[in-house]
Design an enzyme around this catalytic site. Structure first.
Site, PDB file in Angstrom:
ATOM      1  N   CYS A 112       0.833  -1.206   0.000  1.00 42.13           N
ATOM      2  CA  CYS A 112       0.000   0.000   0.000  1.00 42.13           C
ATOM      3  C   CYS A 112       0.869   1.258   0.000  1.00 42.13           C
ATOM      4  O   CYS A 112       1.385   1.661   1.046  1.00 42.13           O
ATOM      5  CB  CYS A 112      -0.918  -0.029   1.221  1.00 42.13           C
TER       6      CYS A 112
ATOM      7  N   CYS B 162      -0.372   4.244   2.026  1.00 45.69           N
ATOM      8  CA  CYS B 162      -0.135   4.104   3.469  1.00 45.69           C
ATOM      9  C   CYS B 162       1.337   4.311   3.823  1.00 45.69           C
ATOM     10  O   CYS B 162       1.659   4.987   4.787  1.00 45.69           O
ATOM     11  CB  CYS B 162      -0.537   2.716   3.945  1.00 45.69           C
ATOM     12  N   ASP B 163       2.225   3.705   3.070  1.00 51.08           N
ATOM     13  CA  ASP B 163       3.627   3.613   3.501  1.00 51.08           C
ATOM     14  C   ASP B 163       4.608   4.470   2.692  1.00 51.08           C
ATOM     15  O   ASP B 163       5.771   4.584   3.063  1.00 51.08           O
ATOM     16  CB  ASP B 163       4.083   2.146   3.450  1.00 51.08           C
TER      17      ASP B 163
HETATM   18  C1  LIG Z   1       0.518  -3.233   4.970  1.00 51.79           C
HETATM   19  C2  LIG Z   1      -0.754  -2.443   4.903  1.00 51.79           C
HETATM   20  C3  LIG Z   1      -0.753  -1.133   5.318  1.00 51.79           C
HETATM   21  C4  LIG Z   1      -1.914  -0.387   5.278  1.00 51.79           C
HETATM   22  N1  LIG Z   1      -1.883   0.895   5.739  1.00 51.79           N
HETATM   23  C5  LIG Z   1      -3.010   1.634   5.716  1.00 51.79           C
HETATM   24  C6  LIG Z   1      -3.009   2.979   6.227  1.00 51.79           C
HETATM   25  O1  LIG Z   1      -1.977   3.499   6.660  1.00 51.79           O
HETATM   26  N2  LIG Z   1      -4.174   3.642   6.201  1.00 51.79           N
HETATM   27  C7  LIG Z   1      -5.336   3.107   5.715  1.00 51.79           C
HETATM   28  O2  LIG Z   1      -6.373   3.774   5.769  1.00 51.79           O
HETATM   29  N3  LIG Z   1      -5.368   1.871   5.219  1.00 51.79           N
HETATM   30  C8  LIG Z   1      -4.240   1.118   5.189  1.00 51.79           C
HETATM   31  N4  LIG Z   1      -4.244  -0.152   4.668  1.00 51.79           N
HETATM   32  C9  LIG Z   1      -5.504  -0.650   4.072  1.00 51.79           C
HETATM   33  C10 LIG Z   1      -6.481  -1.113   5.176  1.00 51.79           C
HETATM   34  O3  LIG Z   1      -5.830  -2.012   6.035  1.00 51.79           O
HETATM   35  C11 LIG Z   1      -7.730  -1.754   4.580  1.00 51.79           C
HETATM   36  O4  LIG Z   1      -8.332  -0.878   3.663  1.00 51.79           O
HETATM   37  C12 LIG Z   1      -8.730  -2.100   5.678  1.00 51.79           C
HETATM   38  O5  LIG Z   1      -8.161  -2.943   6.639  1.00 51.79           O
HETATM   39  C13 LIG Z   1      -9.965  -2.781   5.094  1.00 51.79           C
HETATM   40  O6  LIG Z   1     -10.804  -3.115   6.157  1.00 51.79           O
HETATM   41  P1  LIG Z   1     -11.899  -4.258   6.030  1.00 51.79           P
HETATM   42  O7  LIG Z   1     -12.497  -4.370   7.373  1.00 51.79           O
HETATM   43  O8  LIG Z   1     -12.781  -4.002   4.877  1.00 51.79           O
HETATM   44  O9  LIG Z   1     -11.115  -5.595   5.661  1.00 51.79           O
HETATM   45  P2  LIG Z   1      -9.859  -6.296   6.334  1.00 51.79           P
HETATM   46  O10 LIG Z   1      -9.037  -5.362   7.096  1.00 51.79           O
HETATM   47  O11 LIG Z   1      -9.254  -7.077   5.226  1.00 51.79           O
HETATM   48  O12 LIG Z   1     -10.524  -7.296   7.381  1.00 51.79           O
HETATM   49  C14 LIG Z   1     -11.203  -8.430   6.967  1.00 51.79           C
HETATM   50  C15 LIG Z   1     -11.155  -9.455   8.080  1.00 51.79           C
HETATM   51  O13 LIG Z   1     -11.992 -10.538   7.746  1.00 51.79           O
HETATM   52  C16 LIG Z   1     -11.385 -11.740   8.149  1.00 51.79           C
HETATM   53  N5  LIG Z   1     -11.927 -12.817   7.325  1.00 51.79           N
HETATM   54  C17 LIG Z   1     -11.752 -13.018   5.993  1.00 51.79           C
HETATM   55  N6  LIG Z   1     -12.454 -14.091   5.576  1.00 51.79           N
HETATM   56  C18 LIG Z   1     -13.080 -14.585   6.684  1.00 51.79           C
HETATM   57  C19 LIG Z   1     -13.943 -15.689   6.894  1.00 51.79           C
HETATM   58  N7  LIG Z   1     -14.321 -16.499   5.894  1.00 51.79           N
HETATM   59  N8  LIG Z   1     -14.401 -15.918   8.151  1.00 51.79           N
HETATM   60  C20 LIG Z   1     -14.034 -15.107   9.178  1.00 51.79           C
HETATM   61  N9  LIG Z   1     -13.196 -14.039   9.027  1.00 51.79           N
HETATM   62  C21 LIG Z   1     -12.749 -13.770   7.792  1.00 51.79           C
HETATM   63  C22 LIG Z   1      -9.899 -11.503   7.917  1.00 51.79           C
HETATM   64  O14 LIG Z   1      -9.124 -12.369   8.734  1.00 51.79           O
HETATM   65  C23 LIG Z   1      -9.755 -10.034   8.314  1.00 51.79           C
HETATM   66  O15 LIG Z   1      -9.414  -9.897   9.676  1.00 51.79           O
HETATM   67  C24 LIG Z   1      -3.106  -0.945   4.736  1.00 51.79           C
HETATM   68  C25 LIG Z   1      -3.113  -2.265   4.295  1.00 51.79           C
HETATM   69  C26 LIG Z   1      -1.952  -3.016   4.376  1.00 51.79           C
HETATM   70  C27 LIG Z   1      -1.980  -4.443   3.896  1.00 51.79           C
END
Ligand SMILES: Cc1cc2nc3c(=O)[nH]c(=O)nc-3n(C[C@H](O)[C@H](O)[C@H](O)COP(=O)(O)OP(=O)(O)OC[C@H]3O[C@@H](n4cnc5c(N)ncnc54)[C@H](O)[C@@H]3O)c2cc1C
Length: 305
Positions: free
Chosen positions: A134, A137-138
């Site tokens: 990302c 982010c970084d």
């Molecule tokens: C290295 C990195 C750095 C980042 N830095 C930033 C930043 O600085 N600022 C920012 O705004 N965004 C950042 N992001 C992006 C941000 O993390 C995502 O946009 C955000 O986490 C999305 O949230 P979400 O809840 O939609 O999904 P996710 O965070 O992907 O959460 C989904 C969850 O669902 C769980 N899951 C999946 N399938 C199943 C299943 N079948 N049963 C049960 N559980 C399940 C997973 O384990 C996970 O915990 C970064 C991403 C990464 C990878």
């Protein structure tokens, strides 16, 4: 723990946790199902600088834990299990998990997406220590440093253009000799003096000591090996939404994203989707959290109808 809830949320990232905060605070009996540790992808970010309310930034891990703590305070229950299926039985939605079946009036899917991995040596070891998925982010951590971007599609070129604002050099490594990115992005990238292209090149390994130092490369045509000194490597070879367990149940686009309207409703009554898992998400923590809140508010309205 009984198996009957008013709302079940699948996924404990920013979207699912925020949905859980809203539904539990609305006094709806709510269960969050998370297959790993709560927090989701953001736990991979060492420092989150763009989540409102934390002027000094906050570690992604702590951010996830704080939202979970806040939701738990209002009664959100958490189950560590993987959702493996979803069924409709009259008014009930049945979530099938590795720890049994759970029913609810409404289900919010917030299972996010995963960055596609290269699957090479050093990738996992240095994630968050120079390996990133990302640039938004970084990128600011690499001011005046040389970084690499792996990929040749829109995401890779967008990442490269963003990184050129900070880094001294951006090397785009692509295993083919032409882009998949749109022409306008290609033109922008070619016009950016800081961006350089390494065509027909594959990354075979990432090396370093505590942080990334170099990449091991291989020419896809000649097989010639080389190394490239970099401070960071951004891998942008695509995303994979976590929706395999929903196929045949919900309308999903060709890439696997769930289609919703602005209320986060899917085509199936009582099933909502929020965050990175849905089509056209901005894929940031704050937007995922906003989606989660929206889904929760409309899930509450759906239940009270
Ligand atoms: C290295 C990195 C750095 C980042 N830095 C930033 C930043 O600085 N600022 C920012 O705004 N965004 C950042 N992001 C992006 C941000 O993390 C995502 O946009 C955000 O986490 C999305 O949230 P979400 O809840 O939609 O999904 P996710 O965070 O992907 O959460 C989904 C969850 O669902 C769980 N899951 C999946 N399938 C199943 C299943 N079948 N049963 C049960 N559980 C399940 C997973 O384990 C996970 O915990 C970064 C991403 C990464 C990878």
């Amino acid at each position: 723990m009984t198996n009957e809830y008013e709302v079940i949320i699948i996924g404990g990232g920013p979207a699912g946790l925020s949905a859980g905060l809203y539904t539990s605070r609305a006094r709806l009996r709510s269960l969050l199902i998370e297959k790993g540790a709560v927090g989701g992808q953001i736990t991979n970010a060492e420092l989150v600088e763009n989540y409102p309310g934390f002027p000094q930034g906050i570690s992604g891990l702590e951010l996830g834990q704080l939202i979970h703590q806040q939701a738990t305070k209002y009664g959100l229950e958490t189950l560590q299990a993987e959702a493996t299926g979803l069924e409709l039985q009259g008014e009930e939605r049945v979530v099938i998990t590795t720890k049994g079946k759970f029913t609810a009036r409404a289900v919010i899917i917030a299972s996010g997406s995963e960055r596609r991995k290269l699957g090479i040596a050093g990738e996992e070891e240095f994630t968050g220590k120079g390996v990133s998925y990302c640039a938004t982010c970084d990128g600011p951590f690499f001011k005046e440093r040389t970084v690499a971007v792996v990929g040749g599609g829109n995401a890779a070129i967008t990442e490269a253009l963003h990184l050129a604002k900070f880094a001294s050099r951006v090397k785009v490594i692509h295993r083919r000799n032409e882009f998949r990115a749109t022409r306008i992005l290609q033109e922008k990238a070619l016009a950016e003096a800081k961006i350089e292209f390494l065509w027909d090149t594959e990354v075979e390994g990432i090396e370093g000591k505590d942080i990334v130092k170099r990449l091991n490369l291989s020419n896809a045509i000649t097989g010639e090996k080389s190394t490239l000194e970099v401070a960071g490597v951004f891998i942008a070879i695509g995303l994979k939404p976590n929706t395999d367990y929903l196929k045949g149940i919900l309308p999903i686009d060709d890439a696997g994203y769930i289609i919703t309207n602005e209320k986060m409703e899917t085509k199936v009554a009582g099933i909502f989707a929020a965050g990175d898992v849905r089509l056209n998400s901005a894929r940031q923590s704050i937007t995922a959290a906003g989606d989660g809140a929206t889904a929760a508010i409309y899930a509450e309205k759906f239940i009270s109808r």
